[in-house]
Design a protein around this motif. Structure first.
Motif, PDB file in Angstrom:
ATOM      1  N   GLN A 156     -35.299 -46.553 -65.021  1.00 37.69           N
ATOM      2  CA  GLN A 156     -34.157 -45.817 -64.482  1.00 37.69           C
ATOM      3  C   GLN A 156     -34.440 -45.174 -63.137  1.00 37.69           C
ATOM      4  N   LEU A 157     -35.679 -45.194 -62.669  1.00 40.38           N
ATOM      5  CA  LEU A 157     -36.008 -44.504 -61.420  1.00 40.38           C
ATOM      6  C   LEU A 157     -35.271 -45.062 -60.199  1.00 40.38           C
ATOM      7  N   PRO A 158     -35.219 -46.385 -59.990  1.00 44.99           N
ATOM      8  CA  PRO A 158     -34.494 -46.881 -58.812  1.00 44.99           C
ATOM      9  C   PRO A 158     -33.033 -46.448 -58.785  1.00 44.99           C
ATOM     10  N   GLN A 159     -32.404 -46.357 -59.967  1.00 48.09           N
ATOM     11  CA  GLN A 159     -31.016 -45.916 -59.996  1.00 48.09           C
ATOM     12  C   GLN A 159     -30.894 -44.468 -59.545  1.00 48.09           C
ATOM     13  N   ALA A 160     -31.845 -43.627 -59.976  1.00 40.85           N
ATOM     14  CA  ALA A 160     -31.834 -42.231 -59.545  1.00 40.85           C
ATOM     15  C   ALA A 160     -32.004 -42.133 -58.031  1.00 40.85           C
ATOM     16  N   LEU A 161     -32.865 -42.979 -57.479  1.00 39.66           N
ATOM     17  CA  LEU A 161     -33.065 -42.976 -56.024  1.00 39.66           C
ATOM     18  C   LEU A 161     -31.824 -43.501 -55.301  1.00 39.66           C
ATOM     19  N   ALA A 162     -31.189 -44.527 -55.863  1.00 40.36           N
ATOM     20  CA  ALA A 162     -29.966 -45.054 -55.252  1.00 40.36           C
ATOM     21  C   ALA A 162     -28.862 -44.002 -55.259  1.00 40.36           C
ATOM     22  N   LEU A 179     -37.769 -37.847 -58.422  1.00 43.85           N
ATOM     23  CA  LEU A 179     -38.729 -38.611 -59.217  1.00 43.85           C
ATOM     24  C   LEU A 179     -39.259 -37.781 -60.385  1.00 43.85           C
ATOM     25  N   ARG A 180     -39.606 -36.556 -60.085  1.00 43.78           N
ATOM     26  CA  ARG A 180     -40.193 -35.715 -61.136  1.00 43.78           C
ATOM     27  C   ARG A 180     -39.192 -35.418 -62.227  1.00 43.78           C
ATOM     28  N   ARG A 181     -37.954 -35.152 -61.851  1.00 50.74           N
ATOM     29  CA  ARG A 181     -36.948 -34.833 -62.850  1.00 50.74           C
ATOM     30  C   ARG A 181     -36.587 -36.061 -63.690  1.00 50.74           C
TER      31      ARG A 181
END
Length: 280
Positions: free
Chosen positions: A106-112, A276-278
């Motif tokens: 799920q990280l790339p989605q959070a960055l997007a 990222l941390r969250r």
């Protein structure tokens, strides 16, 4: 009347799934176990379907839970980012190096989502070999690296432990002797920990397939070639292991984030690190 998904209930659900245990999730959130269980039941009532399998060994998502999980994670990420970042416009470039298994989660989605809030910022995600990541970090293309602690290119600013779980290929008999195992190719610390875990449990094993990529490992599991150790976020429904007693418990993975010293005080890098941390 329209039904709303409360972020507090979604946070309880996501934490329970990631922890694999209601008691551990309650500790993480600072709740009592009965209070957390009540929140989970309320969410299931809102959705109209059971979201968790409950057993003495812990919890795991049902099919409905697996479908809800990525939406819940995105809603929580967007809520946090909107509250903290919407009041300021961020610009510039941030390169992020991610372990492949994290790049598929799920990280790339959070960055997007973060990039969407700040159209003046450019985010670049790389998932490459350890040597290539170090080169990109030293050259200034990558500002943040989130990877296994031994592989980060500098002293980690913070670390977090995350579980590994068994992914069972379709139709694989986990009682087989020897057990067919799908592994990541060397060098890989997960490979070592998986085989050491089986040896300590006196389980005979054979290497059925190996690959240097997550894509290859997942393909082997879909083909029913064996079992593999994965992060929970990368499990597919047909691969999930709900029988905790069938295989020995795997050790956690320790992840760490390295940040290049030149980026200290950069508000964009600060925001990306926070996201990222969250999310992790």
């Amino acid at each position: 009347m329209a039904r709303d998904l409360e972020t507090a209930l979604l946070r309880s659900f996501v934490t329970a799934v990631r922890a694999g245990s209601i008691s551990r999730a309650a500790t993480t959130l600072g709740h009592t176990q009965p209070a957390l269980s009540q929140q989970l039941r309320k969410l299931e009532s809102t959705v109209g379907r059971p979201l968790l399998y409950r057993s003495p060994s812990g919890v795991s998502p049902t099919r409905a839970g697996e479908q809800l999980l990525p939406y819940a994670e995105r809603i929580l990420s967007l809520s946090t980012q909107a509250l903290t970042e919407a009041g300021r416009a961020l610009t510039g470039h941030c390169g992020i190096g991610l372990l492949e298994d994290l790049a598929a989660s799920q990280l790339p989605q959070a960055l997007a989502d973060l990039a969407r809030l700040h159209p003046g910022a450019t985010l670049e995600v790389l998932s490459v070999s350890r040597a290539a990541m170090r080169e990109a970090y030293d050259a200034g293309r990558v500002d943040l690296v989130l990877d296994e602690v031994p592989d980060v290119p500098g002293p980690p600013r913070w670390t977090v432990r995350r579980p590994l779980v068994w992914a069972i290929g379709q139709g694989v008999d986990v009682a087989a002797d020897p057990l067919p195992v799908v592994l990541f190719s060397n060098p890989c610390s997960w490979r070592t920990s998986v085989l050491e875990t089986l040896d300590r449990a006196d389980r005979r094993w054979r290497v059925a397939f190996e690959s240097n990529s997550l894509v290859g490992v997942l393909a082997a599991l879909r083909a029913g070639l064996g079992v593999a150790a994965l992060m929970p976020a990368n499990l597919e429904p047909v691969m999930a292991c709900h029988d905790a007693d069938a295989l020995p418990t795997l050790p956690d993975v320790e992840l760490g984030l390295a940040r290049h010293p030149r980026t200290d005080g950069d508000p964009l890098i600060d925001a990306v690190e926070t996201a990222l941390r969250r999310t992790i």
